[in-house]
Enzyme design. Structure first.
Site, PDB file in Angstrom:
ATOM      1  N   ARG A  32       0.924  -1.230  -0.081  1.00 47.27           N
ATOM      2  CA  ARG A  32      -0.034   0.029  -0.157  1.00 47.27           C
ATOM      3  C   ARG A  32       0.775   0.979  -0.071  1.00 47.27           C
ATOM      4  NH1 ARG A  32      -5.556   1.287   1.389  1.00 47.27           N
ATOM      5  NH2 ARG A  32      -5.457   3.435   2.298  1.00 47.27           N
ATOM      6  N   HIS A  53      -7.202   1.265  -6.990  1.00 41.40           N
ATOM      7  CA  HIS A  53      -7.221   0.465  -5.753  1.00 41.40           C
ATOM      8  C   HIS A  53      -8.032  -0.767  -6.231  1.00 41.40           C
ATOM      9  CE1 HIS A  53      -7.876  -0.084  -1.593  1.00 41.40           C
ATOM     10  NE2 HIS A  53      -8.801   0.586  -1.372  1.00 41.40           N
ATOM     11  N   GLN A  78     -10.122  -2.952  -3.461  1.00 40.51           N
ATOM     12  CA  GLN A  78     -11.607  -2.411  -3.108  1.00 40.51           C
ATOM     13  C   GLN A  78     -12.594  -2.805  -4.091  1.00 40.51           C
ATOM     14  OE1 GLN A  78     -12.502  -0.518  -0.127  1.00 40.51           O
ATOM     15  NE2 GLN A  78     -14.445  -0.929  -0.887  1.00 40.51           N
ATOM     16  N   ASP A  92     -16.198   8.570  -2.861  1.00 42.92           N
ATOM     17  CA  ASP A  92     -14.919   8.616  -2.062  1.00 42.92           C
ATOM     18  C   ASP A  92     -14.901   9.908  -1.432  1.00 42.92           C
ATOM     19  OD1 ASP A  92     -12.682   7.558  -1.094  1.00 42.92           O
ATOM     20  OD2 ASP A  92     -11.761   7.606  -2.782  1.00 42.92           O
ATOM     21  N   CYS A 139     -16.100   3.466   0.003  1.00 46.80           N
ATOM     22  CA  CYS A 139     -15.155   2.413   0.299  1.00 46.80           C
ATOM     23  C   CYS A 139     -14.465   2.742   1.679  1.00 46.80           C
ATOM     24  CB  CYS A 139     -13.995   2.706  -0.816  1.00 46.80           C
ATOM     25  SG  CYS A 139     -13.299   4.358  -0.602  1.00 46.80           S
ATOM     26  N   ARG A 158     -14.087  -6.866   2.126  1.00 45.49           N
ATOM     27  CA  ARG A 158     -12.800  -6.574   1.782  1.00 45.49           C
ATOM     28  C   ARG A 158     -12.019  -7.992   2.436  1.00 45.49           C
ATOM     29  NH1 ARG A 158     -10.065  -1.577   1.472  1.00 45.49           N
ATOM     30  NH2 ARG A 158      -8.276  -3.064   1.162  1.00 45.49           N
TER      31      ARG A 158
END
Length: 306
Positions: free
Chosen positions: A102, A129, A132, A223, A263, A291
């Site tokens: 990450r 991402h 996700q 987001d 998310c 997730r």
């Protein structure tokens, strides 16, 4: 051996295979069936960007699969403190069975993967991402909105938007993106999405009008307006994103049975109202839990490709 850096590298069949595997593992877990899919396998988890969901889901996930997770922050390893990325990749991949990273620059994870002896998973970069989106689509399947999906994304043209573009253009559903002027998606990513859409039959539509995007959609998502590393832009972004909050009025324009996804973390009163988030809290927090399950499916699938 395959890496999981972006959904653009995967076929529709592969993406659905990963999600189906995650759904089966989730079903088994709920029924009390525990299988050690990855016994004694080690997952190195490199965090240059911190995260709640990414750490908990990967560390719990590899444990439930019979393996072990190693949390590695900037303070724990030499990556970013003088040692070349390629050297860190060679060392860690010689000792571990899989690596999740990450980080910030997407080029860094690409370089790491090119020197790694084991599968590398993108836990998030500034460009994409993808893990996700596996969880998001799994959630859409469970809530019955995946088939004939019309997804409206309202907000910043960021890594989440890019990942939605890759998912929609690969799987063939309709995606509408609304961003403020100056915050549009990367033109190269959009160009690639259009090319993939020609093959899959996906419909991709971009606009600066959120109402135009949301009208009749059966999934609405957003987001945070200021991602990690953009804190100094927060006040300006709040001004620039005026009118882009997903609130009750905006959800009324969508399909009457529309689902809301986020998310997380969510900033109530900015990209989403308190009433919308709490009104759709069941699906939002199922999405967060997924997730764990989607990533377990991903890790098992990648391990099988070696």
């Amino acid at each position: 051996m395959k890496h999981f850096l972006t959904l653009r590298d995967f076929t529709k069949e592969e993406i659905l295979e990963i999600i189906d595997l995650g759904l089966q593992i989730k079903k088994d877990l709920k029924n009390g069936i525990h299988k050690d899919y990855m016994p004694k396998k080690t997952l190195a988890m490199i965090f240059e960007k911190s995260s709640t969901r990414t750490r908990v889901s990967f560390e719990t996930g590899i444990y439930q699969l019979g393996g072990h997770g190693l949390f590695l922050s900037n303070r724990d390893i030499h990556l970013g403190r003088g040692e070349p990325v390629k050297d860190t990749a060679r060392v860690i991949s010689s000792m571990c069975d899989m690596v999740m990273i990450r980080t910030f620059e997407h080029s860094k994870i690409e370089e790491f993967a090119s020197y790694s002896k084991v599968p590398v998973i993108n836990g998030l970069t500034d460009s994409y991402h993808p893990v996700q989106l596996l969880a998001d689509y799994m959630t859409m399947i469970e809530y019955g909105v995946a088939e004939n999906a019309v997804v409206a994304y309202v907000g910043d043209g960021n890594n989440m938007t890019h990942s939605w573009l890759m998912l929609a253009s690969k799987l063939g559903f309709e995606l509408r993106i609304a961003t403020p002027k100056g915050y549009e998606v990367d033109s190269k990513v959009l160009e690639d999405a259009y090319a993939f859409a020609k093959l899959s039959g996906a419909k991709i539509f971009v606009t600066n009008d959120p109402k135009e995007a949301v009208k009749g959609a059966n999934v609405v998502t957003t987001d945070t307006w200021a991602s990690m590393g953009q804190e100094d832009e927060k006040e300006q972004r709040i001004k620039d994103f005026a009118g882009y909050m997903v609130d009750d009025l905006m959800m009324c324009i969508a399909d009457k049975n529309a689902k809301f996804l986020h998310c997380l973390p969510a900033y109530r009163g900015q990209e989403v109202s308190e009433s919308v988030l709490e009104g759709h809290s069941d699906i939002v927090f199922d999405e967060a839990e997924n997730r764990l399950h989607a990533q377990k499916g991903l890790m098992v699938w990648l391990d099988r490709q070696r």
